[in-house]
Design a protein around this motif. Sequence first.
Motif, short mmCIF file in Angstrom:
data_model
loop_
_atom_site.label_atom_id
_atom_site.label_comp_id
_atom_site.label_asym_id
_atom_site.label_seq_id
_atom_site.Cartn_x
_atom_site.Cartn_y
_atom_site.Cartn_z
N LEU A 1 -0.80 0.26 -8.43
CA LEU A 1 -1.88 0.73 -9.29
C LEU A 1 -1.68 2.18 -9.71
O LEU A 1 -2.05 2.57 -10.82
CB LEU A 1 -3.23 0.54 -8.60
CG LEU A 1 -3.66 -0.92 -8.43
CD1 LEU A 1 -4.87 -1.02 -7.50
CD2 LEU A 1 -3.99 -1.54 -9.78
N LEU A 2 -1.06 2.97 -8.84
CA LEU A 2 -0.76 4.35 -9.20
C LEU A 2 0.27 4.42 -10.32
O LEU A 2 0.05 5.08 -11.34
CB LEU A 2 -0.22 5.11 -7.98
CG LEU A 2 -1.16 5.40 -6.80
CD1 LEU A 2 -0.37 6.11 -5.70
CD2 LEU A 2 -2.34 6.24 -7.23
N HIS A 3 1.40 3.72 -10.14
CA HIS A 3 2.45 3.88 -11.14
C HIS A 3 2.18 3.11 -12.42
O HIS A 3 2.63 3.48 -13.49
CB HIS A 3 3.84 3.58 -10.55
CG HIS A 3 4.15 2.16 -10.22
ND1 HIS A 3 4.50 1.22 -11.17
CD2 HIS A 3 4.21 1.53 -9.02
CE1 HIS A 3 4.77 0.07 -10.56
NE2 HIS A 3 4.59 0.23 -9.27
N ARG A 4 1.39 2.04 -12.33
CA ARG A 4 1.05 1.33 -13.58
C ARG A 4 0.11 2.19 -14.42
O ARG A 4 0.24 2.26 -15.65
CB ARG A 4 0.39 -0.02 -13.26
CG ARG A 4 0.24 -0.90 -14.48
CD ARG A 4 1.60 -1.37 -15.03
NE ARG A 4 2.21 -2.35 -14.15
CZ ARG A 4 3.35 -2.16 -13.48
NH1 ARG A 4 4.01 -1.01 -13.60
NH2 ARG A 4 3.86 -3.09 -12.70
N THR A 5 -0.84 2.84 -13.79
CA THR A 5 -1.75 3.74 -14.52
C THR A 5 -0.98 4.92 -15.09
O THR A 5 -1.23 5.35 -16.22
CB THR A 5 -2.88 4.21 -13.59
OG1 THR A 5 -3.54 3.08 -13.02
CG2 THR A 5 -3.89 5.04 -14.36
N ALA A 6 -0.05 5.44 -14.30
CA ALA A 6 0.79 6.54 -14.78
C ALA A 6 1.57 6.12 -16.03
O ALA A 6 1.74 6.91 -16.96
CB ALA A 6 1.75 6.99 -13.69
N SER A 7 2.04 4.88 -16.06
CA SER A 7 2.78 4.38 -17.23
C SER A 7 1.95 4.48 -18.50
O SER A 7 2.46 4.88 -19.56
CB SER A 7 3.18 2.90 -17.02
OG SER A 7 4.14 2.76 -16.02
N ALA A 8 0.69 4.10 -18.39
CA ALA A 8 -0.19 4.16 -19.56
C ALA A 8 -0.33 5.59 -20.06
O ALA A 8 -0.32 5.84 -21.28
CB ALA A 8 -1.56 3.58 -19.21
N THR B 1 0.86 -1.19 0.00
CA THR B 1 0.00 0.00 0.00
C THR B 1 0.90 1.24 0.00
O THR B 1 2.12 1.15 0.22
CB THR B 1 -0.89 0.02 1.25
OG1 THR B 1 -0.04 0.13 2.41
CG2 THR B 1 -1.74 -1.23 1.35
N ILE B 2 0.31 2.40 -0.21
CA ILE B 2 1.08 3.64 -0.15
C ILE B 2 1.75 3.78 1.21
O ILE B 2 2.92 4.17 1.31
CB ILE B 2 0.18 4.85 -0.45
CG1 ILE B 2 -0.30 4.81 -1.90
CG2 ILE B 2 0.92 6.15 -0.17
CD1 ILE B 2 -1.28 5.92 -2.24
N GLY C 1 -4.32 13.37 -11.63
CA GLY C 1 -5.36 14.33 -11.31
C GLY C 1 -5.92 14.19 -9.92
O GLY C 1 -7.09 14.50 -9.67
N LEU C 2 -5.07 13.73 -8.98
CA LEU C 2 -5.50 13.52 -7.60
C LEU C 2 -4.79 14.51 -6.68
O LEU C 2 -3.60 14.78 -6.86
CB LEU C 2 -5.18 12.09 -7.15
CG LEU C 2 -5.82 10.95 -7.95
CD1 LEU C 2 -5.22 9.62 -7.53
CD2 LEU C 2 -7.33 10.94 -7.77
N THR C 3 -5.48 14.99 -5.68
CA THR C 3 -4.85 15.85 -4.69
C THR C 3 -4.23 15.02 -3.57
O THR C 3 -3.27 15.44 -2.92
CB THR C 3 -5.85 16.84 -4.09
OG1 THR C 3 -6.97 16.12 -3.56
CG2 THR C 3 -6.35 17.80 -5.17
N SER C 4 -4.80 13.83 -3.36
CA SER C 4 -4.30 12.91 -2.34
C SER C 4 -4.84 11.52 -2.63
O SER C 4 -5.70 11.35 -3.50
CB SER C 4 -4.72 13.36 -0.93
OG SER C 4 -6.15 13.32 -0.81
N ALA C 5 -4.33 10.53 -1.90
CA ALA C 5 -4.83 9.16 -2.03
C ALA C 5 -4.76 8.50 -0.66
O ALA C 5 -3.80 8.72 0.10
CB ALA C 5 -3.99 8.38 -3.03
N LEU D 1 -11.49 5.65 -6.42
CA LEU D 1 -10.68 6.85 -6.18
C LEU D 1 -10.55 7.68 -7.45
O LEU D 1 -10.58 8.91 -7.42
CB LEU D 1 -9.30 6.44 -5.67
CG LEU D 1 -8.26 7.56 -5.51
CD1 LEU D 1 -8.67 8.53 -4.41
CD2 LEU D 1 -6.88 6.98 -5.22
N MET D 2 -10.43 6.99 -8.58
CA MET D 2 -10.26 7.67 -9.86
C MET D 2 -11.57 8.17 -10.44
O MET D 2 -11.60 8.78 -11.50
CB MET D 2 -9.58 6.72 -10.86
CG MET D 2 -8.16 6.31 -10.48
SD MET D 2 -7.02 7.71 -10.39
CE MET D 2 -6.94 8.16 -12.12
#
Length: 223
Positions: free
Chosen positions: A145-152, A109-110, A133-137, A187-188
Amino acid sequence: MSKIYIPAADAEVWAQFLAEPVKHWRRGYSARTLAYSWQEANDFPSEVSAVLSQRFPSAELLLALPEHQVALPGGSRPSQNDIWVLAKSQGQLISIAVEGKVSEPFGPTIQEWQADPSSGKTKRLAYLLSLLGLTSAPDTVRYQLLHRTASAIIEAQRFNAAHAVMLVHSFSQSNEWLQDYAVFANLMGAGTAACNTIVSVGNRAGVELHLAWVCGNPSYLSK
């Protein structure tokens, strides 16, 4: 990292790109299962094509790169995608980051990832949140899941693709870790996330972002 790629003759070639081939290239594990599923299809596996068609009619696979690394600010470790795909539908390019799963979790987790804090991690998390586009998580969200989505998204920007998809291709027969994906999707802004469904979550960093969970063919677990 080399920019020269050689086509894979068979699924066994994929093993050489793993960080720990002996540990991860095992029957019933995600790396091997995913490799055989996609290599034998030599295109989108049928179940992946069916889910993509919900949003992208007649999506065409142009290029698929196993274990594709995408650089991220803050530290030296890139985001290593199980497969990165460049596809096309109705004249528009699509960047697809594929995360293969069987029983493996989405990593820490984070909160767990930040247990050993550093300036690099602070910089990276701030970058990922901004890109998505998130202010926090919440601390309970899975960092992968954050960095894999960022990769796309990053690769969509690099190839001037209009769309980015973070796609989980799960071969778990009990949909293990689907709840973690659903929390991230919520969250997204996706609301309810379900198996074999693609959801659109709006424009992020100039790219239309989509999330998908695809149930893989269980016959590949024995390959």
